[in-house]
Design a protein around this motif. Structure first.
Motif, PDB file in Angstrom:
ATOM      1  N   LEU A 402      26.130 -64.905  18.383  1.00 30.63           N
ATOM      2  CA  LEU A 402      27.220 -65.852  18.173  1.00 30.63           C
ATOM      3  C   LEU A 402      26.790 -66.878  17.136  1.00 30.63           C
ATOM      4  O   LEU A 402      25.686 -67.421  17.205  1.00 30.63           O
ATOM      5  CB  LEU A 402      27.580 -66.548  19.490  1.00 30.63           C
ATOM      6  CG  LEU A 402      28.887 -67.325  19.540  1.00 30.63           C
ATOM      7  CD1 LEU A 402      30.079 -66.394  19.327  1.00 30.63           C
ATOM      8  CD2 LEU A 402      29.025 -68.057  20.872  1.00 30.63           C
ATOM      9  N   ALA A 403      27.661 -67.128  16.159  1.00 28.43           N
ATOM     10  CA  ALA A 403      27.371 -68.093  15.098  1.00 28.43           C
ATOM     11  C   ALA A 403      28.282 -69.300  15.228  1.00 28.43           C
ATOM     12  O   ALA A 403      29.308 -69.271  15.919  1.00 28.43           O
ATOM     13  CB  ALA A 403      27.547 -67.443  13.728  1.00 28.43           C
ATOM     14  N   ASP A 404      27.915 -70.368  14.540  1.00 29.28           N
ATOM     15  CA  ASP A 404      28.706 -71.590  14.497  1.00 29.28           C
ATOM     16  C   ASP A 404      29.682 -71.499  13.332  1.00 29.28           C
ATOM     17  O   ASP A 404      29.274 -71.476  12.169  1.00 29.28           O
ATOM     18  CB  ASP A 404      27.773 -72.790  14.320  1.00 29.28           C
ATOM     19  CG  ASP A 404      28.518 -74.114  14.222  1.00 29.28           C
ATOM     20  OD1 ASP A 404      29.754 -74.118  14.420  1.00 29.28           O
ATOM     21  OD2 ASP A 404      27.871 -75.140  13.924  1.00 29.28           O
ATOM     22  N   THR A 405      30.973 -71.424  13.633  1.00 29.32           N
ATOM     23  CA  THR A 405      31.970 -71.263  12.579  1.00 29.32           C
ATOM     24  C   THR A 405      32.110 -72.515  11.715  1.00 29.32           C
ATOM     25  O   THR A 405      32.772 -72.466  10.670  1.00 29.32           O
ATOM     26  CB  THR A 405      33.348 -70.921  13.174  1.00 29.32           C
ATOM     27  OG1 THR A 405      33.747 -71.956  14.084  1.00 29.32           O
ATOM     28  CG2 THR A 405      33.303 -69.598  13.904  1.00 29.32           C
ATOM     29  N   LYS A 406      31.488 -73.617  12.126  1.00 25.90           N
ATOM     30  CA  LYS A 406      31.527 -74.841  11.313  1.00 25.90           C
ATOM     31  C   LYS A 406      30.328 -74.926  10.362  1.00 25.90           C
ATOM     32  O   LYS A 406      30.198 -75.880   9.597  1.00 25.90           O
ATOM     33  CB  LYS A 406      31.569 -76.073  12.220  1.00 25.90           C
ATOM     34  CG  LYS A 406      32.843 -76.169  13.057  1.00 25.90           C
ATOM     35  CD  LYS A 406      32.842 -77.414  13.936  1.00 25.90           C
ATOM     36  CE  LYS A 406      34.164 -77.582  14.662  1.00 25.90           C
ATOM     37  NZ  LYS A 406      34.467 -76.449  15.545  1.00 25.90           N
ATOM     38  N   HIS A 407      29.443 -73.922  10.418  1.00 28.07           N
ATOM     39  CA  HIS A 407      28.287 -73.895   9.522  1.00 28.07           C
ATOM     40  C   HIS A 407      28.758 -73.739   8.074  1.00 28.07           C
ATOM     41  O   HIS A 407      29.788 -73.090   7.820  1.00 28.07           O
ATOM     42  CB  HIS A 407      27.362 -72.725   9.898  1.00 28.07           C
ATOM     43  CG  HIS A 407      26.050 -72.740   9.200  1.00 28.07           C
ATOM     44  ND1 HIS A 407      25.885 -72.272   7.907  1.00 28.07           N
ATOM     45  CD2 HIS A 407      24.814 -73.161   9.586  1.00 28.07           C
ATOM     46  CE1 HIS A 407      24.623 -72.405   7.539  1.00 28.07           C
ATOM     47  NE2 HIS A 407      23.957 -72.949   8.537  1.00 28.07           N
ATOM     48  N   PRO A 408      28.034 -74.305   7.108  1.00 30.61           N
ATOM     49  CA  PRO A 408      28.423 -74.176   5.695  1.00 30.61           C
ATOM     50  C   PRO A 408      28.605 -72.739   5.220  1.00 30.61           C
ATOM     51  O   PRO A 408      29.382 -72.488   4.287  1.00 30.61           O
ATOM     52  CB  PRO A 408      27.265 -74.858   4.958  1.00 30.61           C
ATOM     53  CG  PRO A 408      26.740 -75.871   5.924  1.00 30.61           C
ATOM     54  CD  PRO A 408      26.899 -75.241   7.285  1.00 30.61           C
ATOM     55  N   LEU A 409      27.904 -71.780   5.842  1.00 31.79           N
ATOM     56  CA  LEU A 409      28.101 -70.377   5.466  1.00 31.79           C
ATOM     57  C   LEU A 409      29.546 -69.942   5.683  1.00 31.79           C
ATOM     58  O   LEU A 409      30.099 -69.161   4.898  1.00 31.79           O
ATOM     59  CB  LEU A 409      27.177 -69.473   6.287  1.00 31.79           C
ATOM     60  CG  LEU A 409      25.719 -69.334   5.845  1.00 31.79           C
ATOM     61  CD1 LEU A 409      24.991 -68.363   6.769  1.00 31.79           C
ATOM     62  CD2 LEU A 409      25.616 -68.875   4.407  1.00 31.79           C
ATOM     63  N   TYR A 410      30.152 -70.433   6.758  1.00 31.15           N
ATOM     64  CA  TYR A 410      31.539 -70.064   7.056  1.00 31.15           C
ATOM     65  C   TYR A 410      32.515 -70.866   6.210  1.00 31.15           C
ATOM     66  O   TYR A 410      33.578 -70.364   5.839  1.00 31.15           O
ATOM     67  CB  TYR A 410      31.807 -70.215   8.560  1.00 31.15           C
ATOM     68  CG  TYR A 410      31.201 -69.068   9.329  1.00 31.15           C
ATOM     69  CD1 TYR A 410      31.935 -67.930   9.613  1.00 31.15           C
ATOM     70  CD2 TYR A 410      29.861 -69.095   9.716  1.00 31.15           C
ATOM     71  CE1 TYR A 410      31.361 -66.852  10.281  1.00 31.15           C
ATOM     72  CE2 TYR A 410      29.276 -68.032  10.382  1.00 31.15           C
ATOM     73  CZ  TYR A 410      30.032 -66.905  10.655  1.00 31.15           C
ATOM     74  OH  TYR A 410      29.462 -65.837  11.292  1.00 31.15           O
ATOM     75  N   THR A 411      32.144 -72.093   5.884  1.00 37.66           N
ATOM     76  CA  THR A 411      32.956 -72.872   4.941  1.00 37.66           C
ATOM     77  C   THR A 411      33.001 -72.152   3.601  1.00 37.66           C
ATOM     78  O   THR A 411      34.060 -72.034   2.969  1.00 37.66           O
ATOM     79  CB  THR A 411      32.367 -74.285   4.763  1.00 37.66           C
ATOM     80  OG1 THR A 411      32.282 -74.917   6.048  1.00 37.66           O
ATOM     81  CG2 THR A 411      33.230 -75.123   3.844  1.00 37.66           C
ATOM     82  N   ALA A 412      31.847 -71.649   3.163  1.00 33.55           N
ATOM     83  CA  ALA A 412      31.777 -70.899   1.906  1.00 33.55           C
ATOM     84  C   ALA A 412      32.596 -69.621   2.002  1.00 33.55           C
ATOM     85  O   ALA A 412      33.286 -69.232   1.047  1.00 33.55           O
ATOM     86  CB  ALA A 412      30.322 -70.574   1.582  1.00 33.55           C
TER      87      ALA A 412
END
Length: 494
Positions: A402-412
């Protein structure tokens, strides 16, 4: 009607590329037939990792992958990960893992792309409409085993680096590749390789990208979670040999009857898991998750039609998605030792083994699940007062990711999808298991994103697997754009 209900050719003509990506996108468009031919060459290699007789094809596939990256000027190594021991004691060399590096600028982020080039078994007589290892273009769909899982996505990442090189443009980030050949059979040897290279190959990696997944609908998606998998064998052994049911039936307690009896206690007809402690360990569905699922594009009727069923276990979209992605499930896969041939055979099997799995989610733990299942089945079996013997074994204990959807990777990721497809992506989870994601997370401590380009109807592991030309080409543009977006992430000083 929204954009994802329009014909593909209308979607293509409505896609406007931002100026700064124009040259790169034009390069991709002008080379798309070359990309298709490369995919054709890769699909032609029968890199079935489950078939020991095709191990030479698998080695060839890894060599082709390495040579492709070497020809692009990458620093490439074929990493020996040892041998595989077969049930008869014979040892077989595992396919080497391809590790490649493009760029080493310490001022830039380093992104590691993971993929695999082995495939599931496929034969024309299994029900394929085309030859599975001969890529066939029908109405813009590229049919062939491994086309979507995972050869086209791997190639799309390679084409991304190629496009920058061809136009003499610097990559916005350093790019590394880890490409394996045993994913479909459990990634044998890969975890040990990752552990061994944690402080070398992975030492300067900032982020890991996995594109071994697909969209849920026609809308692009970012994947932030997968379920784990606890796979069990439950063996019941009785007489010293198979018996004639006419001669011995009614006088012995039959292993098959015992096995069916205990399997029936695993799950209720409505899908409720009956093993104590399983449901209590599951993280509750939050209001934020409920809202996220509510907003996801998902058509229940299409889902039913795809499977060929008239009724599902749940009628609402949120319930279906939640039970597909973030609640555990029990599935019974088969019984070994039972008579399964055509015709009739009046046999009482002396020993039978059931195979079943539990897809697990946060906050379940495989070690705990193993004990819960083992203790429960033995307690149920004891109540039958049978003289037969029960043995429960867990052969796979893969954890969920499970990943954090607020991480910059997801923003990108959101920004890249918006630029290329002009829509916001769905944030989705996968019901299946991709153990390597959790391995990367636990061993390297790096942040991970799953960035899929495969279509919702690609037929992974099934007959007539395909990758649409649209997804292949536009997916390459997505990867190009994604690297630019990742480069914007503020680099933390070491």
């Amino acid at each position: 009607m929204n954009i994802w209900q329009l014909p593909v050719f209308l979607v293509l003509t409505s896609n406007v590329s931002p100026f700064q990506f124009g040259e790169l996108f034009q390069y991709v468009d002008s080379h798309q037939q070359e990309y298709v031919e490369t995919l054709r060459d890769w699909v032609a290699v029968e890199s079935d990792s489950s078939d020991m007789l095709k191990r030479s094809d698998l080695h060839q596939m890894m060599d082709m992958t390495a040579e492709k990256l070497r020809a692009m000027g990458g620093k490439v190594e074929l990493v020996d990960i040892g041998e595989q021991e077969l049930p008869d004691g014979q040892k077989l060399a595992l396919p080497k893992v391809v590790a490649a590096t493009f760029g080493s600028d310490p001022s830039k982020h380093t992104v590691c792309v993971y993929g695999h080039v082995d495939v599931q078994p496929a034969k024309k007589e299994d029900g394929w409409s085309t030859e599975p290892y001969n890529l066939t273009d029908i109405n813009g769909n590229l049919y062939g085993r491994g086309a979507s899982d995972n050869k086209a996505p791997v190639l799309a990442w390679i084409h991304t680096v190629e496009a920058y090189q061809a136009l003499n443009q610097d990559l916005p980030v350093n790019v590394k590749f880890i490409i394996e050949g045993m994913e479909e059979t459990g990634s044998n040897g890969l975890e040990a390789m990752i552990v061994a290279q944690r402080d070398t190959f992975f030492s300067n990696v900032d982020y890991i990208v996995i594109s071994d997944c697909g969209w849920l609908s026609r809308r692009p998606a970012l994947t932030y979670g997968t379920r784990g998998n606890c796979y069990f064998f439950a063996e019941v052994e009785g007489p010293k040999q198979d018996l004639h049911s006419g001669v011995f039936g009614g006088t012995v307690m039959e292993p098959m009857t015992d096995l069916i009896g205990i399997l029936d206690t695993l799950i209720s007809p409505s899908g409720k898991i009956l093993i104590p402690g399983i449901r209590e360990a599951v993280a509750p569905l939050s209001d934020e998750e409920w809202k996220m699922y509510q907003d996801i594009e998902f058509d229940i009727e299409s889902y039913k039609n795809k499977m060929g069923v008239d009724q599902l276990m749940y009628s609402s979209k949120v319930d279906l998605l939640a039970h597909r992605w973030r609640y555990p499930t029990v599935s019974i896969h088969g019984i070994e030792g039972a008579f399964s041939g055509s015709g009739s055979k009046t046999v009482i099997p002396a020993k039978v083994t059931a195979k079943f799995s539990i897809r697990q989610v946060p906050d379940m733990d495989p070690a705990v699940v193993k004990k819960q299942v083992t203790d429960y089945l033995h307690s149920v079996f004891a109540k039958r007062k049978s003289p037969n013997k029960l043995k429960v074994t867990m052969i796979i204990g893969a954890k969920p990711w499970l990943a954090d959807t607020k991480h910059p990777l997801y923003t990108a990721g959101k920004a890249a999808v918006k630029r290329v497809f002009n829509v916001d992506p769905d944030l989705i989870r996968e019901g299946g298991t991709i153990p390597i994601a959790r391995t990367f997370q636990d061993v390297t401590g790096k942040s991970i994103i799953m960035l899929p380009i495969g279509g919702f109807d690609d037929g992974l592991h099934s007959q007539n697997e395909k990758m649409s030309r649209y997804n292949y080409i536009e997916g390459t543009k997505l990867f190009i754009t994604y690297l630019h977006e990742v480069a914007k992430i503020k680099k933390t000083p070491v």
